[in-house]
Scaffold this active site. Structure first.
Site, PDB file in Angstrom:
ATOM      1  N   PHE A   1       1.069  -1.463   0.108  1.00 56.08           N
ATOM      2  CA  PHE A   1      -0.068  -0.114  -0.170  1.00 56.08           C
ATOM      3  C   PHE A   1       1.208   1.019  -0.196  1.00 56.08           C
ATOM      4  CE2 PHE A   1      -0.051   1.177   4.557  1.00 56.08           C
ATOM      5  CZ  PHE A   1       0.751  -0.316   5.074  1.00 56.08           C
TER       6      PHE A   1
ATOM      7  N   ALA B   1       9.611  -2.729   1.955  1.00 60.28           N
ATOM      8  CA  ALA B   1       8.691  -2.302   1.709  1.00 60.28           C
ATOM      9  C   ALA B   1       7.735  -1.637   1.931  1.00 60.28           C
ATOM     10  CB  ALA B   1       8.310  -4.121   0.720  1.00 60.28           C
ATOM     11  N   LYS B   2       6.532  -1.580   1.733  1.00 57.30           N
ATOM     12  CA  LYS B   2       5.419  -0.901   2.580  1.00 57.30           C
ATOM     13  C   LYS B   2       4.128  -1.956   2.072  1.00 57.30           C
ATOM     14  CE  LYS B   2       2.963   3.035   3.496  1.00 57.30           C
ATOM     15  NZ  LYS B   2       2.880   3.159   4.769  1.00 57.30           N
ATOM     16  N   CYS B   3       4.652  -2.557   3.086  1.00 54.58           N
ATOM     17  CA  CYS B   3       3.899  -4.179   2.971  1.00 54.58           C
ATOM     18  C   CYS B   3       2.918  -4.376   4.522  1.00 54.58           C
ATOM     19  CB  CYS B   3       4.454  -4.823   2.316  1.00 54.58           C
ATOM     20  SG  CYS B   3       5.582  -5.990   3.516  1.00 54.58           S
TER      21      CYS B   3
ATOM     22  N   SER C   1       7.931  -1.800  -3.911  1.00 52.77           N
ATOM     23  CA  SER C   1       7.299  -2.651  -3.046  1.00 52.77           C
ATOM     24  C   SER C   1       7.239  -4.100  -4.049  1.00 52.77           C
ATOM     25  CB  SER C   1       6.262  -1.940  -2.249  1.00 52.77           C
ATOM     26  OG  SER C   1       6.743  -1.380  -1.323  1.00 52.77           O
TER      27      SER C   1
END
Ligand code: PLP
Ligand code: COI
Length: 364
Positions: free
Chosen positions: A77, A202-204, A105
């Protein structure tokens, strides 16, 4: 298949909130509590590329119980904000940086990259449809949440061949209930957020799931946020559960932990490097140990500590607590350097200061 250029249809919400209902929400939105009348959706398959872009009424997604994301968390996101300027125009802050980070990401999570024109087109189309939801006054904004997830119905462990991308929007006030008051931070000694070679940069969603138990532990100790150390030596400061960190030194220099590969590359963090330099500060990216934080505050060489991120903007940090002790910087108010950098940044975002670095994109 490569994606076609961005295109979207728009279906207006027949059950949109009334102006009175909307105004009541915009008067005191809080953070993440309310959502606008529309959302954006698109899908990807290997055969179609990104396709079927559409703005539709906000509402639940129907998910098969075997949808891959529910089992293996293949999800990423972004977070960015739309700001109203004094003349009523609406602007995004560095959206190309969010588009690029979503692509990084996606790469790490084996998801298909969303082309930049799709990212910019989707957030612009949603802001356009929900223009009346962008709050003005105070430090309010419209928080935009683009996200992408594995939507193939399949229980095998492999990258999903059906992926959904969506953008939702939420009117936002202060992230912390106390406003711009120093927050206290719990040092997690037992848990790490990310490790070398993992998904920390990463923006996970999974990173946030991993931060919840230590966050809960921090709250039990009266703290609002948790600071994570590197997972190998348990020595080097990485970041908070949802923000990057900065340390102001007595000589006026400001220091932020270097991007180790397991820290999120914050767009606010990056912007502060520039803004602080514009204000005449020396900015240093280097490793910072937890011992340096504790001792620096105690001996006065660290005068202010602050955290930064899109949701929380710049938030002063007061007390650092750990199992067996605590140190407090400042006197319960935001320090001068923190306040000056904060004002300089939000003045650019709200159009009150010149956009010297070309960070703003007009969307409406
Ligand atoms: N670190 C984490 C773990 C975050 O979730 C965020 C928020 O997005 C940040 C840092 C700050 O990033 P940005 O400034 O791009 O919002
Ligand atoms: C943001 O600042 O945009 C974040 O994503 C932090 C948090 C709300 C997850």
């Amino acid at each position: 298949m490569t994606s076609t250029p961005f295109a979207a249809t728009v279906s207006r919400n027949p059950a949109a909130k009334t102006p009175e209902q909307r105004d009541a929400i915009l008067a005191d939105p809080g953070f993440g509590n309310h959502f606008t009348d529309h959302m954006f959706l698109a899908e990807w398959t290997p055969d179609t590329g990104w396709a079927n872009g559409r703005v539709v009424p906000y509402g639940p997604l129907s998910i098969d119980p075997a949808t891959a994301v529910l089992h293996y968390a293949q999800e990423i996101f972004e977070g960015l904000k739309a700001y109203v300027h004094a003349d009523g125009s609406v602007w995004l802050f560095r959206p190309e940086a969010n588009a690029a980070r979503l692509q990084r990401s996606a790469h790490r999570l084996a998801l298909p990259e969303l082309p930049t024109d799709w990212f910019l087109g989707s957030v612009t189309a949603l802001v356009d449809a929900d223009r009346d939801w962008v709050p003005s006054g105070g430090e309010k904004s419209l928080y935009l949440r683009p996200f992408m997830f594995a939507s193939e119905v399949f229980l095998g462990v492999r990258p999903s061949q059906h992926v959904t991308y969506s953008v939702i929007a939420s009117p936002a006030g202060a992230y912390f209930k106390g406003g711009v008051k120093p927050v206290s931070i719990w040092l997690s000694s037992q848990y790490s957020r990310a490790g070398t070679g993992g998904t920390g940069a990463a923006k996970c969603g999974g990173n946030y799931a991993a931060s919840l138990l230590p966050q809960q532990e921090g709250m039990e100790h009266g703290c609002e946020q948790v600071v994570f150390l590197d997972s190998t030596e348990h020595t080097w400061i990485e970041e908070l559960g949802g923000m990057n960190l900065y340390f102001v030194h007595s000589d006026g220099s400001i220091v932020t932990p270097t991007l180790s590969g397991s820290i999120l590359e914050g767009i606010t963090r990056d912007s502060i490097i520039q803004v602080a330099r514009d204000l005449g500060h020396e900015v240093v990216e280097r490793r910072v140990s937890i011992q340096e934080w504790r001792e620096g505050v105690a001996d006065g060489s660290i005068t202010e500590v602050f955290a930064c991120g899109t949701a929380a903007v710049i938030t002063p940090v007061g007390t650092l607590k750990w199992d067996g002790g605590e140190v407090t910087s400042g006197d319960g108010e935001a320090g001068k350097v923190t306040s000056d950098i904060r004002s300089a940044l939000i003045d650019i975002q709200y159009g009150r200061a010149e956009d010297r670095h070309g960070w703003l994109t007009r969307v409406s």
